[in-house]
Write a protein that holds these residues in place. Structure first.
Motif, PDB file in Angstrom:
ATOM      1  N   GLN A   1       0.855  -1.187   0.000  1.00 43.22           N
ATOM      2  CA  GLN A   1       0.000   0.000   0.000  1.00 43.22           C
ATOM      3  C   GLN A   1       0.892   1.237   0.000  1.00 43.22           C
ATOM      4  OE1 GLN A   1      -3.419  -0.709   0.114  1.00 43.22           O
ATOM      5  NE2 GLN A   1      -3.708   1.381  -0.514  1.00 43.22           N
ATOM      6  N   SER A   2       0.474   2.283  -0.653  1.00 41.08           N
ATOM      7  CA  SER A   2       1.228   3.538  -0.694  1.00 41.08           C
ATOM      8  C   SER A   2       0.412   4.661  -0.082  1.00 41.08           C
ATOM      9  CB  SER A   2       1.565   3.927  -2.144  1.00 41.08           C
ATOM     10  OG  SER A   2       2.412   2.969  -2.725  1.00 41.08           O
ATOM     11  N   ILE A   3       1.113   5.565   0.567  1.00 43.05           N
ATOM     12  CA  ILE A   3       0.498   6.771   1.107  1.00 43.05           C
ATOM     13  C   ILE A   3       1.304   7.943   0.555  1.00 43.05           C
ATOM     14  CG2 ILE A   3      -0.174   8.033   3.172  1.00 43.05           C
ATOM     15  CD1 ILE A   3       0.125   5.420   4.746  1.00 43.05           C
ATOM     16  N   TYR A   4       0.619   8.903  -0.018  1.00 42.62           N
ATOM     17  CA  TYR A   4       1.295  10.076  -0.569  1.00 42.62           C
ATOM     18  C   TYR A   4       1.005  11.283   0.313  1.00 42.62           C
ATOM     19  CZ  TYR A   4       2.245   7.352  -4.701  1.00 42.62           C
ATOM     20  OH  TYR A   4       2.696   6.387  -5.556  1.00 42.62           O
ATOM     21  N   PHE A   5       2.029  12.118   0.506  1.00 40.59           N
ATOM     22  CA  PHE A   5       1.903  13.298   1.349  1.00 40.59           C
ATOM     23  C   PHE A   5       2.306  14.539   0.567  1.00 40.59           C
ATOM     24  CE2 PHE A   5       2.870   9.674   4.024  1.00 40.59           C
ATOM     25  CZ  PHE A   5       1.875   9.755   4.974  1.00 40.59           C
ATOM     26  N   GLU A   6       1.766  15.654   0.965  1.00 42.93           N
ATOM     27  CA  GLU A   6       2.101  16.917   0.310  1.00 42.93           C
ATOM     28  C   GLU A   6       3.211  17.665   1.032  1.00 42.93           C
ATOM     29  OE1 GLU A   6      -1.491  19.114  -0.336  1.00 42.93           O
ATOM     30  OE2 GLU A   6      -2.268  17.630  -1.731  1.00 42.93           O
ATOM     31  N   THR A   7       3.365  17.432   2.342  1.00 46.07           N
ATOM     32  CA  THR A   7       4.401  18.142   3.098  1.00 46.07           C
ATOM     33  C   THR A   7       5.127  17.177   4.023  1.00 46.07           C
ATOM     34  OG1 THR A   7       3.026  18.685   5.020  1.00 46.07           O
ATOM     35  CG2 THR A   7       2.949  20.224   3.143  1.00 46.07           C
ATOM     36  N   VAL A   8       6.322  17.558   4.435  1.00 45.17           N
ATOM     37  CA  VAL A   8       7.083  16.768   5.393  1.00 45.17           C
ATOM     38  C   VAL A   8       6.339  16.710   6.726  1.00 45.17           C
ATOM     39  CG1 VAL A   8       9.259  16.616   6.672  1.00 45.17           C
ATOM     40  CG2 VAL A   8       9.276  17.232   4.256  1.00 45.17           C
ATOM     41  N   GLY A   9       5.663  17.799   7.081  1.00 45.32           N
ATOM     42  CA  GLY A   9       4.867  17.825   8.304  1.00 45.32           C
ATOM     43  C   GLY A   9       3.764  16.780   8.286  1.00 45.32           C
ATOM     44  N   ASP A  10       3.140  16.580   7.120  1.00 39.94           N
ATOM     45  CA  ASP A  10       2.113  15.549   6.979  1.00 39.94           C
ATOM     46  C   ASP A  10       2.711  14.152   7.178  1.00 39.94           C
ATOM     47  OD1 ASP A  10       0.254  17.530   6.426  1.00 39.94           O
ATOM     48  OD2 ASP A  10       0.296  17.208   4.256  1.00 39.94           O
TER      49      ASP A  10
END
Length: 100
Positions: A54-63
């Motif tokens: 499974q993959s999870i994509y994030f927009e920021t390092v904080g996320d």
């Protein structure tokens, strides 16, 4: 988020749309798992850790940090490996000009 991906939020956990919005991966086929274990890992099944990819994509390092912290606090989750794809990927070894 990349095209085709949805933003996950606390609201999505209880949303009836979650099942339609999230594309859950399938388990690796038994035949492929045996093949990979035998060919790549010398029959050491403990090295076969990508049965469910499974993959999870994030927009920021904080996320990313917030998600990892939530996973750390969840007793049902065991994080086996984390891949860092925050920067550009190196070319594969067979690519022209790749360092060997």
């Amino acid at each position: 988020a990349p095209a085709g991906y949805v933003r996950w939020s606390r609201e999505m956990c209880d949303s009836p749309d979650a099942e339609r919005s999230v594309k859950w991966c399938r388990l690796k086929a038994v035949k492929r798992s045996i093949e990979k274990c035998t060919r790549s890992y010398g029959s050491d099944v403990s090295r076969l850790v990508d049965l469910c990819r499974q993959s999870i994509y994030f927009e920021t390092v904080g996320d990313v940090a917030a998600c990892l912290e939530a996973m750390r606090r969840d007793s049902d989750i065991v994080l086996m490996r984390l891949k860092n794809h925050l920067g550009p990927r190196p070319p594969p070894p067979w690519a022209p000009g790749a360092q060997q």
